[in-house]
Design a protein around this motif. Structure first.
Motif, PDB file in Angstrom:
ATOM      1  N   LEU A  28       7.242  -6.377  12.672  1.00  0.00           N
ATOM      2  CA  LEU A  28       6.326  -5.528  13.436  1.00  0.00           C
ATOM      3  C   LEU A  28       4.965  -6.192  13.587  1.00  0.00           C
ATOM      4  O   LEU A  28       4.348  -6.172  14.650  1.00  0.00           O
ATOM      5  CB  LEU A  28       6.146  -4.178  12.732  1.00  0.00           C
ATOM      6  CG  LEU A  28       7.240  -3.149  12.976  1.00  0.00           C
ATOM      7  CD1 LEU A  28       6.955  -1.878  12.196  1.00  0.00           C
ATOM      8  CD2 LEU A  28       7.330  -2.832  14.472  1.00  0.00           C
ATOM      9  N   PHE A  29       4.525  -6.793  12.494  1.00  0.00           N
ATOM     10  CA  PHE A  29       3.232  -7.458  12.476  1.00  0.00           C
ATOM     11  C   PHE A  29       3.205  -8.578  13.523  1.00  0.00           C
ATOM     12  O   PHE A  29       2.266  -8.685  14.319  1.00  0.00           O
ATOM     13  CB  PHE A  29       3.011  -8.036  11.073  1.00  0.00           C
ATOM     14  CG  PHE A  29       1.582  -8.275  10.740  1.00  0.00           C
ATOM     15  CD1 PHE A  29       0.728  -7.206  10.480  1.00  0.00           C
ATOM     16  CD2 PHE A  29       1.085  -9.562  10.679  1.00  0.00           C
ATOM     17  CE1 PHE A  29      -0.600  -7.437  10.180  1.00  0.00           C
ATOM     18  CE2 PHE A  29      -0.242  -9.796  10.378  1.00  0.00           C
ATOM     19  CZ  PHE A  29      -1.091  -8.729  10.126  1.00  0.00           C
ATOM     20  N   VAL A  66      12.208  -3.136   4.106  1.00  0.00           N
ATOM     21  CA  VAL A  66      10.987  -2.614   4.730  1.00  0.00           C
ATOM     22  C   VAL A  66       9.968  -3.742   4.891  1.00  0.00           C
ATOM     23  O   VAL A  66       9.353  -3.901   5.945  1.00  0.00           O
ATOM     24  CB  VAL A  66      10.380  -1.462   3.894  1.00  0.00           C
ATOM     25  CG1 VAL A  66       9.111  -0.949   4.552  1.00  0.00           C
ATOM     26  CG2 VAL A  66      11.389  -0.350   3.738  1.00  0.00           C
ATOM     27  N   GLY A  67       9.815  -4.547   3.821  1.00  0.00           N
ATOM     28  CA  GLY A  67       8.879  -5.664   3.874  1.00  0.00           C
ATOM     29  C   GLY A  67       9.204  -6.597   5.027  1.00  0.00           C
ATOM     30  O   GLY A  67       8.319  -7.019   5.782  1.00  0.00           O
ATOM     31  N   TYR A  69      10.856  -5.906   7.778  1.00  0.00           N
ATOM     32  CA  TYR A  69      10.595  -5.288   9.076  1.00  0.00           C
ATOM     33  C   TYR A  69       9.106  -5.172   9.350  1.00  0.00           C
ATOM     34  O   TYR A  69       8.666  -5.270  10.495  1.00  0.00           O
ATOM     35  CB  TYR A  69      11.262  -3.917   9.157  1.00  0.00           C
ATOM     36  CG  TYR A  69      12.768  -4.024   9.174  1.00  0.00           C
ATOM     37  CD1 TYR A  69      13.392  -4.952  10.007  1.00  0.00           C
ATOM     38  CD2 TYR A  69      13.573  -3.238   8.361  1.00  0.00           C
ATOM     39  CE1 TYR A  69      14.765  -5.091  10.013  1.00  0.00           C
ATOM     40  CE2 TYR A  69      14.954  -3.368   8.360  1.00  0.00           C
ATOM     41  CZ  TYR A  69      15.544  -4.301   9.196  1.00  0.00           C
ATOM     42  OH  TYR A  69      16.888  -4.443   9.199  1.00  0.00           O
ATOM     43  N   MET A  70       8.316  -4.963   8.267  1.00  0.00           N
ATOM     44  CA  MET A  70       6.866  -4.927   8.449  1.00  0.00           C
ATOM     45  C   MET A  70       6.383  -6.249   9.044  1.00  0.00           C
ATOM     46  O   MET A  70       5.543  -6.277   9.946  1.00  0.00           O
ATOM     47  CB  MET A  70       6.150  -4.695   7.109  1.00  0.00           C
ATOM     48  CG  MET A  70       6.348  -3.325   6.497  1.00  0.00           C
ATOM     49  SD  MET A  70       5.443  -2.054   7.362  1.00  0.00           S
ATOM     50  CE  MET A  70       3.802  -2.402   6.755  1.00  0.00           C
ATOM     51  N   THR A  97       9.125 -13.041   2.525  1.00  0.00           N
ATOM     52  CA  THR A  97       8.560 -11.689   2.559  1.00  0.00           C
ATOM     53  C   THR A  97       9.485 -10.698   1.872  1.00  0.00           C
ATOM     54  O   THR A  97       9.047  -9.851   1.084  1.00  0.00           O
ATOM     55  CB  THR A  97       8.342 -11.238   4.019  1.00  0.00           C
ATOM     56  OG1 THR A  97       7.657 -12.275   4.705  1.00  0.00           O
ATOM     57  CG2 THR A  97       7.535  -9.954   4.077  1.00  0.00           C
TER      58      THR A  97
END
Lengths: 310, 239
Positions: free
Chosen positions: A297-298, A290-291, A293-294, A275
């Motif tokens: 989170l997902f 950011v990717g 952590y996204m 990712t």
């Protein structure tokens, strides 16, 4: 766009994707090494070890010390660093963490919620202590473990390379995972660890000394953290306060893979790596983190127990 | 007269103001089945927890085979021959039945790897678990879980076995099977202390009975006499 231009365009977007998958997977193996120890201590004794990242950095500095006396390839420092870290982990668990563990708090009759906090606070403090100790000894200069392989790459095609070191770490990471799996499933000590992890109250009734077993678990966790530290030191520079960023990576891989699952931490690490690389390729370098952590989170939103949770 | 295998002196425990065991003293003779009865909250399971070493006692002394084990940790008590089962069976759920017993035999029983296979087969046969040998313990149905709980405790090669309520929720037929099993365990030379609410088990299977109430020992002796005693009737029936 002529057909030729279109083909070139297609070629490069394919290369981007293949590169993302390959480099991401290889980075994932290295993330797995960073996170296995965290997954293990949580799985075995519900210890959320906030000092885990600092242990990794300790491993790197131990290699620095050793290389001062013996100018060998950093790979050889593993022979000393890994067993030394194991011993440190075992002793640390027996003299400190066993007395503030979730299990110790439960024995004292404190609620689990309260009991979970004690070891978190203690390892948080331990992390601060370790980083300052390293600062006191080594000062804040960035260090590196110099080695001849740092810039070597494996060439897969003209336009596709992966870092040789990262690939070696991936292989070592997978070997460690397999070895750990065999250890847990085939040896007496491994069975005791699994039993203690399954039920801490019952294990002593089966003659298992849980204090010893927990010592082994943190020892193994720190041994792997130490090995990861040496490898990190070969890829990049490090400083006394770098621990928490590795702790974050470890948390990421563990959350994705599933708390306490060792295979999960490899898969989680690989997914996180892929990712990050793909996000970096398509949205620029700043999108890498950011990717990642996204993705975390997902997973937390849709499968909070992780993909491989037991 | 048989030798005394376990001596408990002045066992006491309080959780804050709640006294769960108050100066409990008793002896257990080698080879007997000692039953313990008492209303809920009488302190029966707490006493087991202290005997097995799960729970530290506030005061008192426990002697096993004449050796003071009052401050011996639970895993060493297991190695010395003390085993305990739980009312709600607690198998290692991620391991097979065989692995559960193997852990018990290796660590609690002190067996070598090569001796395990034969010993575990023996235990599985005795407890009627042979067909479930390779089942994941977490997948066992309740009745087999109860047998498994006994089997795993037996695999530690105990000289004294603490059994906490196996008969609750079982049919008459199943209760009879467990009575037969416990009696077989006794025949194999193991001393048993058995907590149970189902009176039938206590009256038919035990050699001696103790009654607890409010953390205190209120009666002890032949099963019929204990059941018939004033004190026990008052506690149970409120008369």
């Amino acid at each position: 766009m002529t057909p030729e231009e279109f083909n070139i365009e297609l070629y490069w977007s394919l290369i981007d994707i293949v590169n993302g998958l390959l480099t991401g997977s290889v980075i994932g193996g290295y993330y797995a090494m960073i996170s296995i120890g965290l997954a293990m201590t949580f799985g075995v004794m519900r210890l959320v070890n906030l000092a885990h990242g600092d242990f990794i950095i300790v491993g790197a500095y131990l290699a620095v010390v050793m290389l001062n006396f013996l100018p060998v390839s950093p790979f050889f420092t593993l022979i000393i660093v890994v067993p030394l870290m194991f011993c440190l982990g075992y002793v640390l668990q027996r003299v400190l963490i066993n007395h503030v563990s979730v299990q110790a708090m439960e024995r004292k009759g404190l609620s689990t919620n309260y009991g979970l906090m004690a070891p978190i606070l203690v390892t948080f403090g331990l992390g601060i202590f370790i980083s300052h100790l390293l600062l006191g000894i080594f000062e804040s200069d960035a260090r590196q473990l110099k080695n001849s392989l740092a810039f070597s790459a494996i060439r897969i095609s003209e336009d596709l390379n992966i870092s040789l070191l990262r690939f070696i770490f991936f292989v070592i990471g997978v070997i460690i995972l397999i070895a750990l799996h065999l250890y847990l499933n085939r040896t007496h000590a491994g069975r005791a660890i699994r039993a203690a992890s399954d039920d801490a109250e019952i294990s002593p009734l089966m003659g298992i000394n849980t204090a010893h077993v927990y010592g082994l678990a943190l020892g193994i966790s720190m041994a792997i953290a130490g090995a990861a530290g040496v490898m990190i030191g070969m890829i990049r520079t490090f400083q006394p306060f770098d621990g928490p960023q590795f702790l974050l990576i470890a948390f990421g891989a563990v959350i994705i893979g599933g708390l306490g699952s060792i295979v999960g931490s490899l898969v989680g690490g690989i997914l996180l790596g892929i990712t990050q690389v793909l996000a970096g390729t398509y949205f620029g370098p700043s999108a890498q983190l950011v990717g990642g952590y996204m993705l975390i989170l997902f997973v937390l939103a849709f499968k909070p127990q992780g993909l491989f949770s037991r | 007269m048989a030798d005394t295998i376990l001596t408990v002196q002045g066992l006491s425990k309080a959780f804050g103001a709640l006294r769960v065991a108050e100066n409990v003293s008793f002896e257990v003779e080698e080879g007997e089945i000692l039953g313990i009865i008492g209303p809920n909250g009488a302190g029966k399971t707490t006493i087991f927890a202290m005997l097995a070493g799960n729970l530290p006692m506030d005061d008192g002394q426990i002697m096993l085979h004449g050796q003071d084990i009052s401050s011996t940790p639970a895993h060493e008590r297991s190695r010395l021959g003390l085993a305990r089962t739980y009312q709600v069976p607690k198998p290692f759920t991620h391991m097979t039945v065989f692995e559960n017993l193997k852990v018990a035999a290796l660590f609690g029983g002190g067996l070598e790897e090569v001796e395990c296979e034969g010993w575990i087969s023996q235990v599985l046969d005795l407890t009627g678990m042979a067909s479930a040998r390779d089942t994941l313990a977490g997948r066992l149905p309740l009745l087999l879980r109860k047998r498994h709980e006994l089997a795993r405790a037996l695999a530690t090669r105990p000289s004294i076995l603490l059994v906490d309520e196996v008969a609750a929720g079982l049919t008459d037929l199943e209760v009879d099977e467990f009575i037969a099993l416990i009696q077989e365990i006794q025949l194999s030379g193991i001393t048993v202390i058995w907590i149970e609410h189902v009176m039938k088990t206590m009256l038919t299977a035990t050699d001696r009975l103790m009654a607890l109430a409010g953390g205190r020992l209120i009666a002890s002796g032949a099963p019929q006499d204990v059941i018939a005693s004033e004190e026990v009737r008052r506690v149970y029936l409120g008369v």
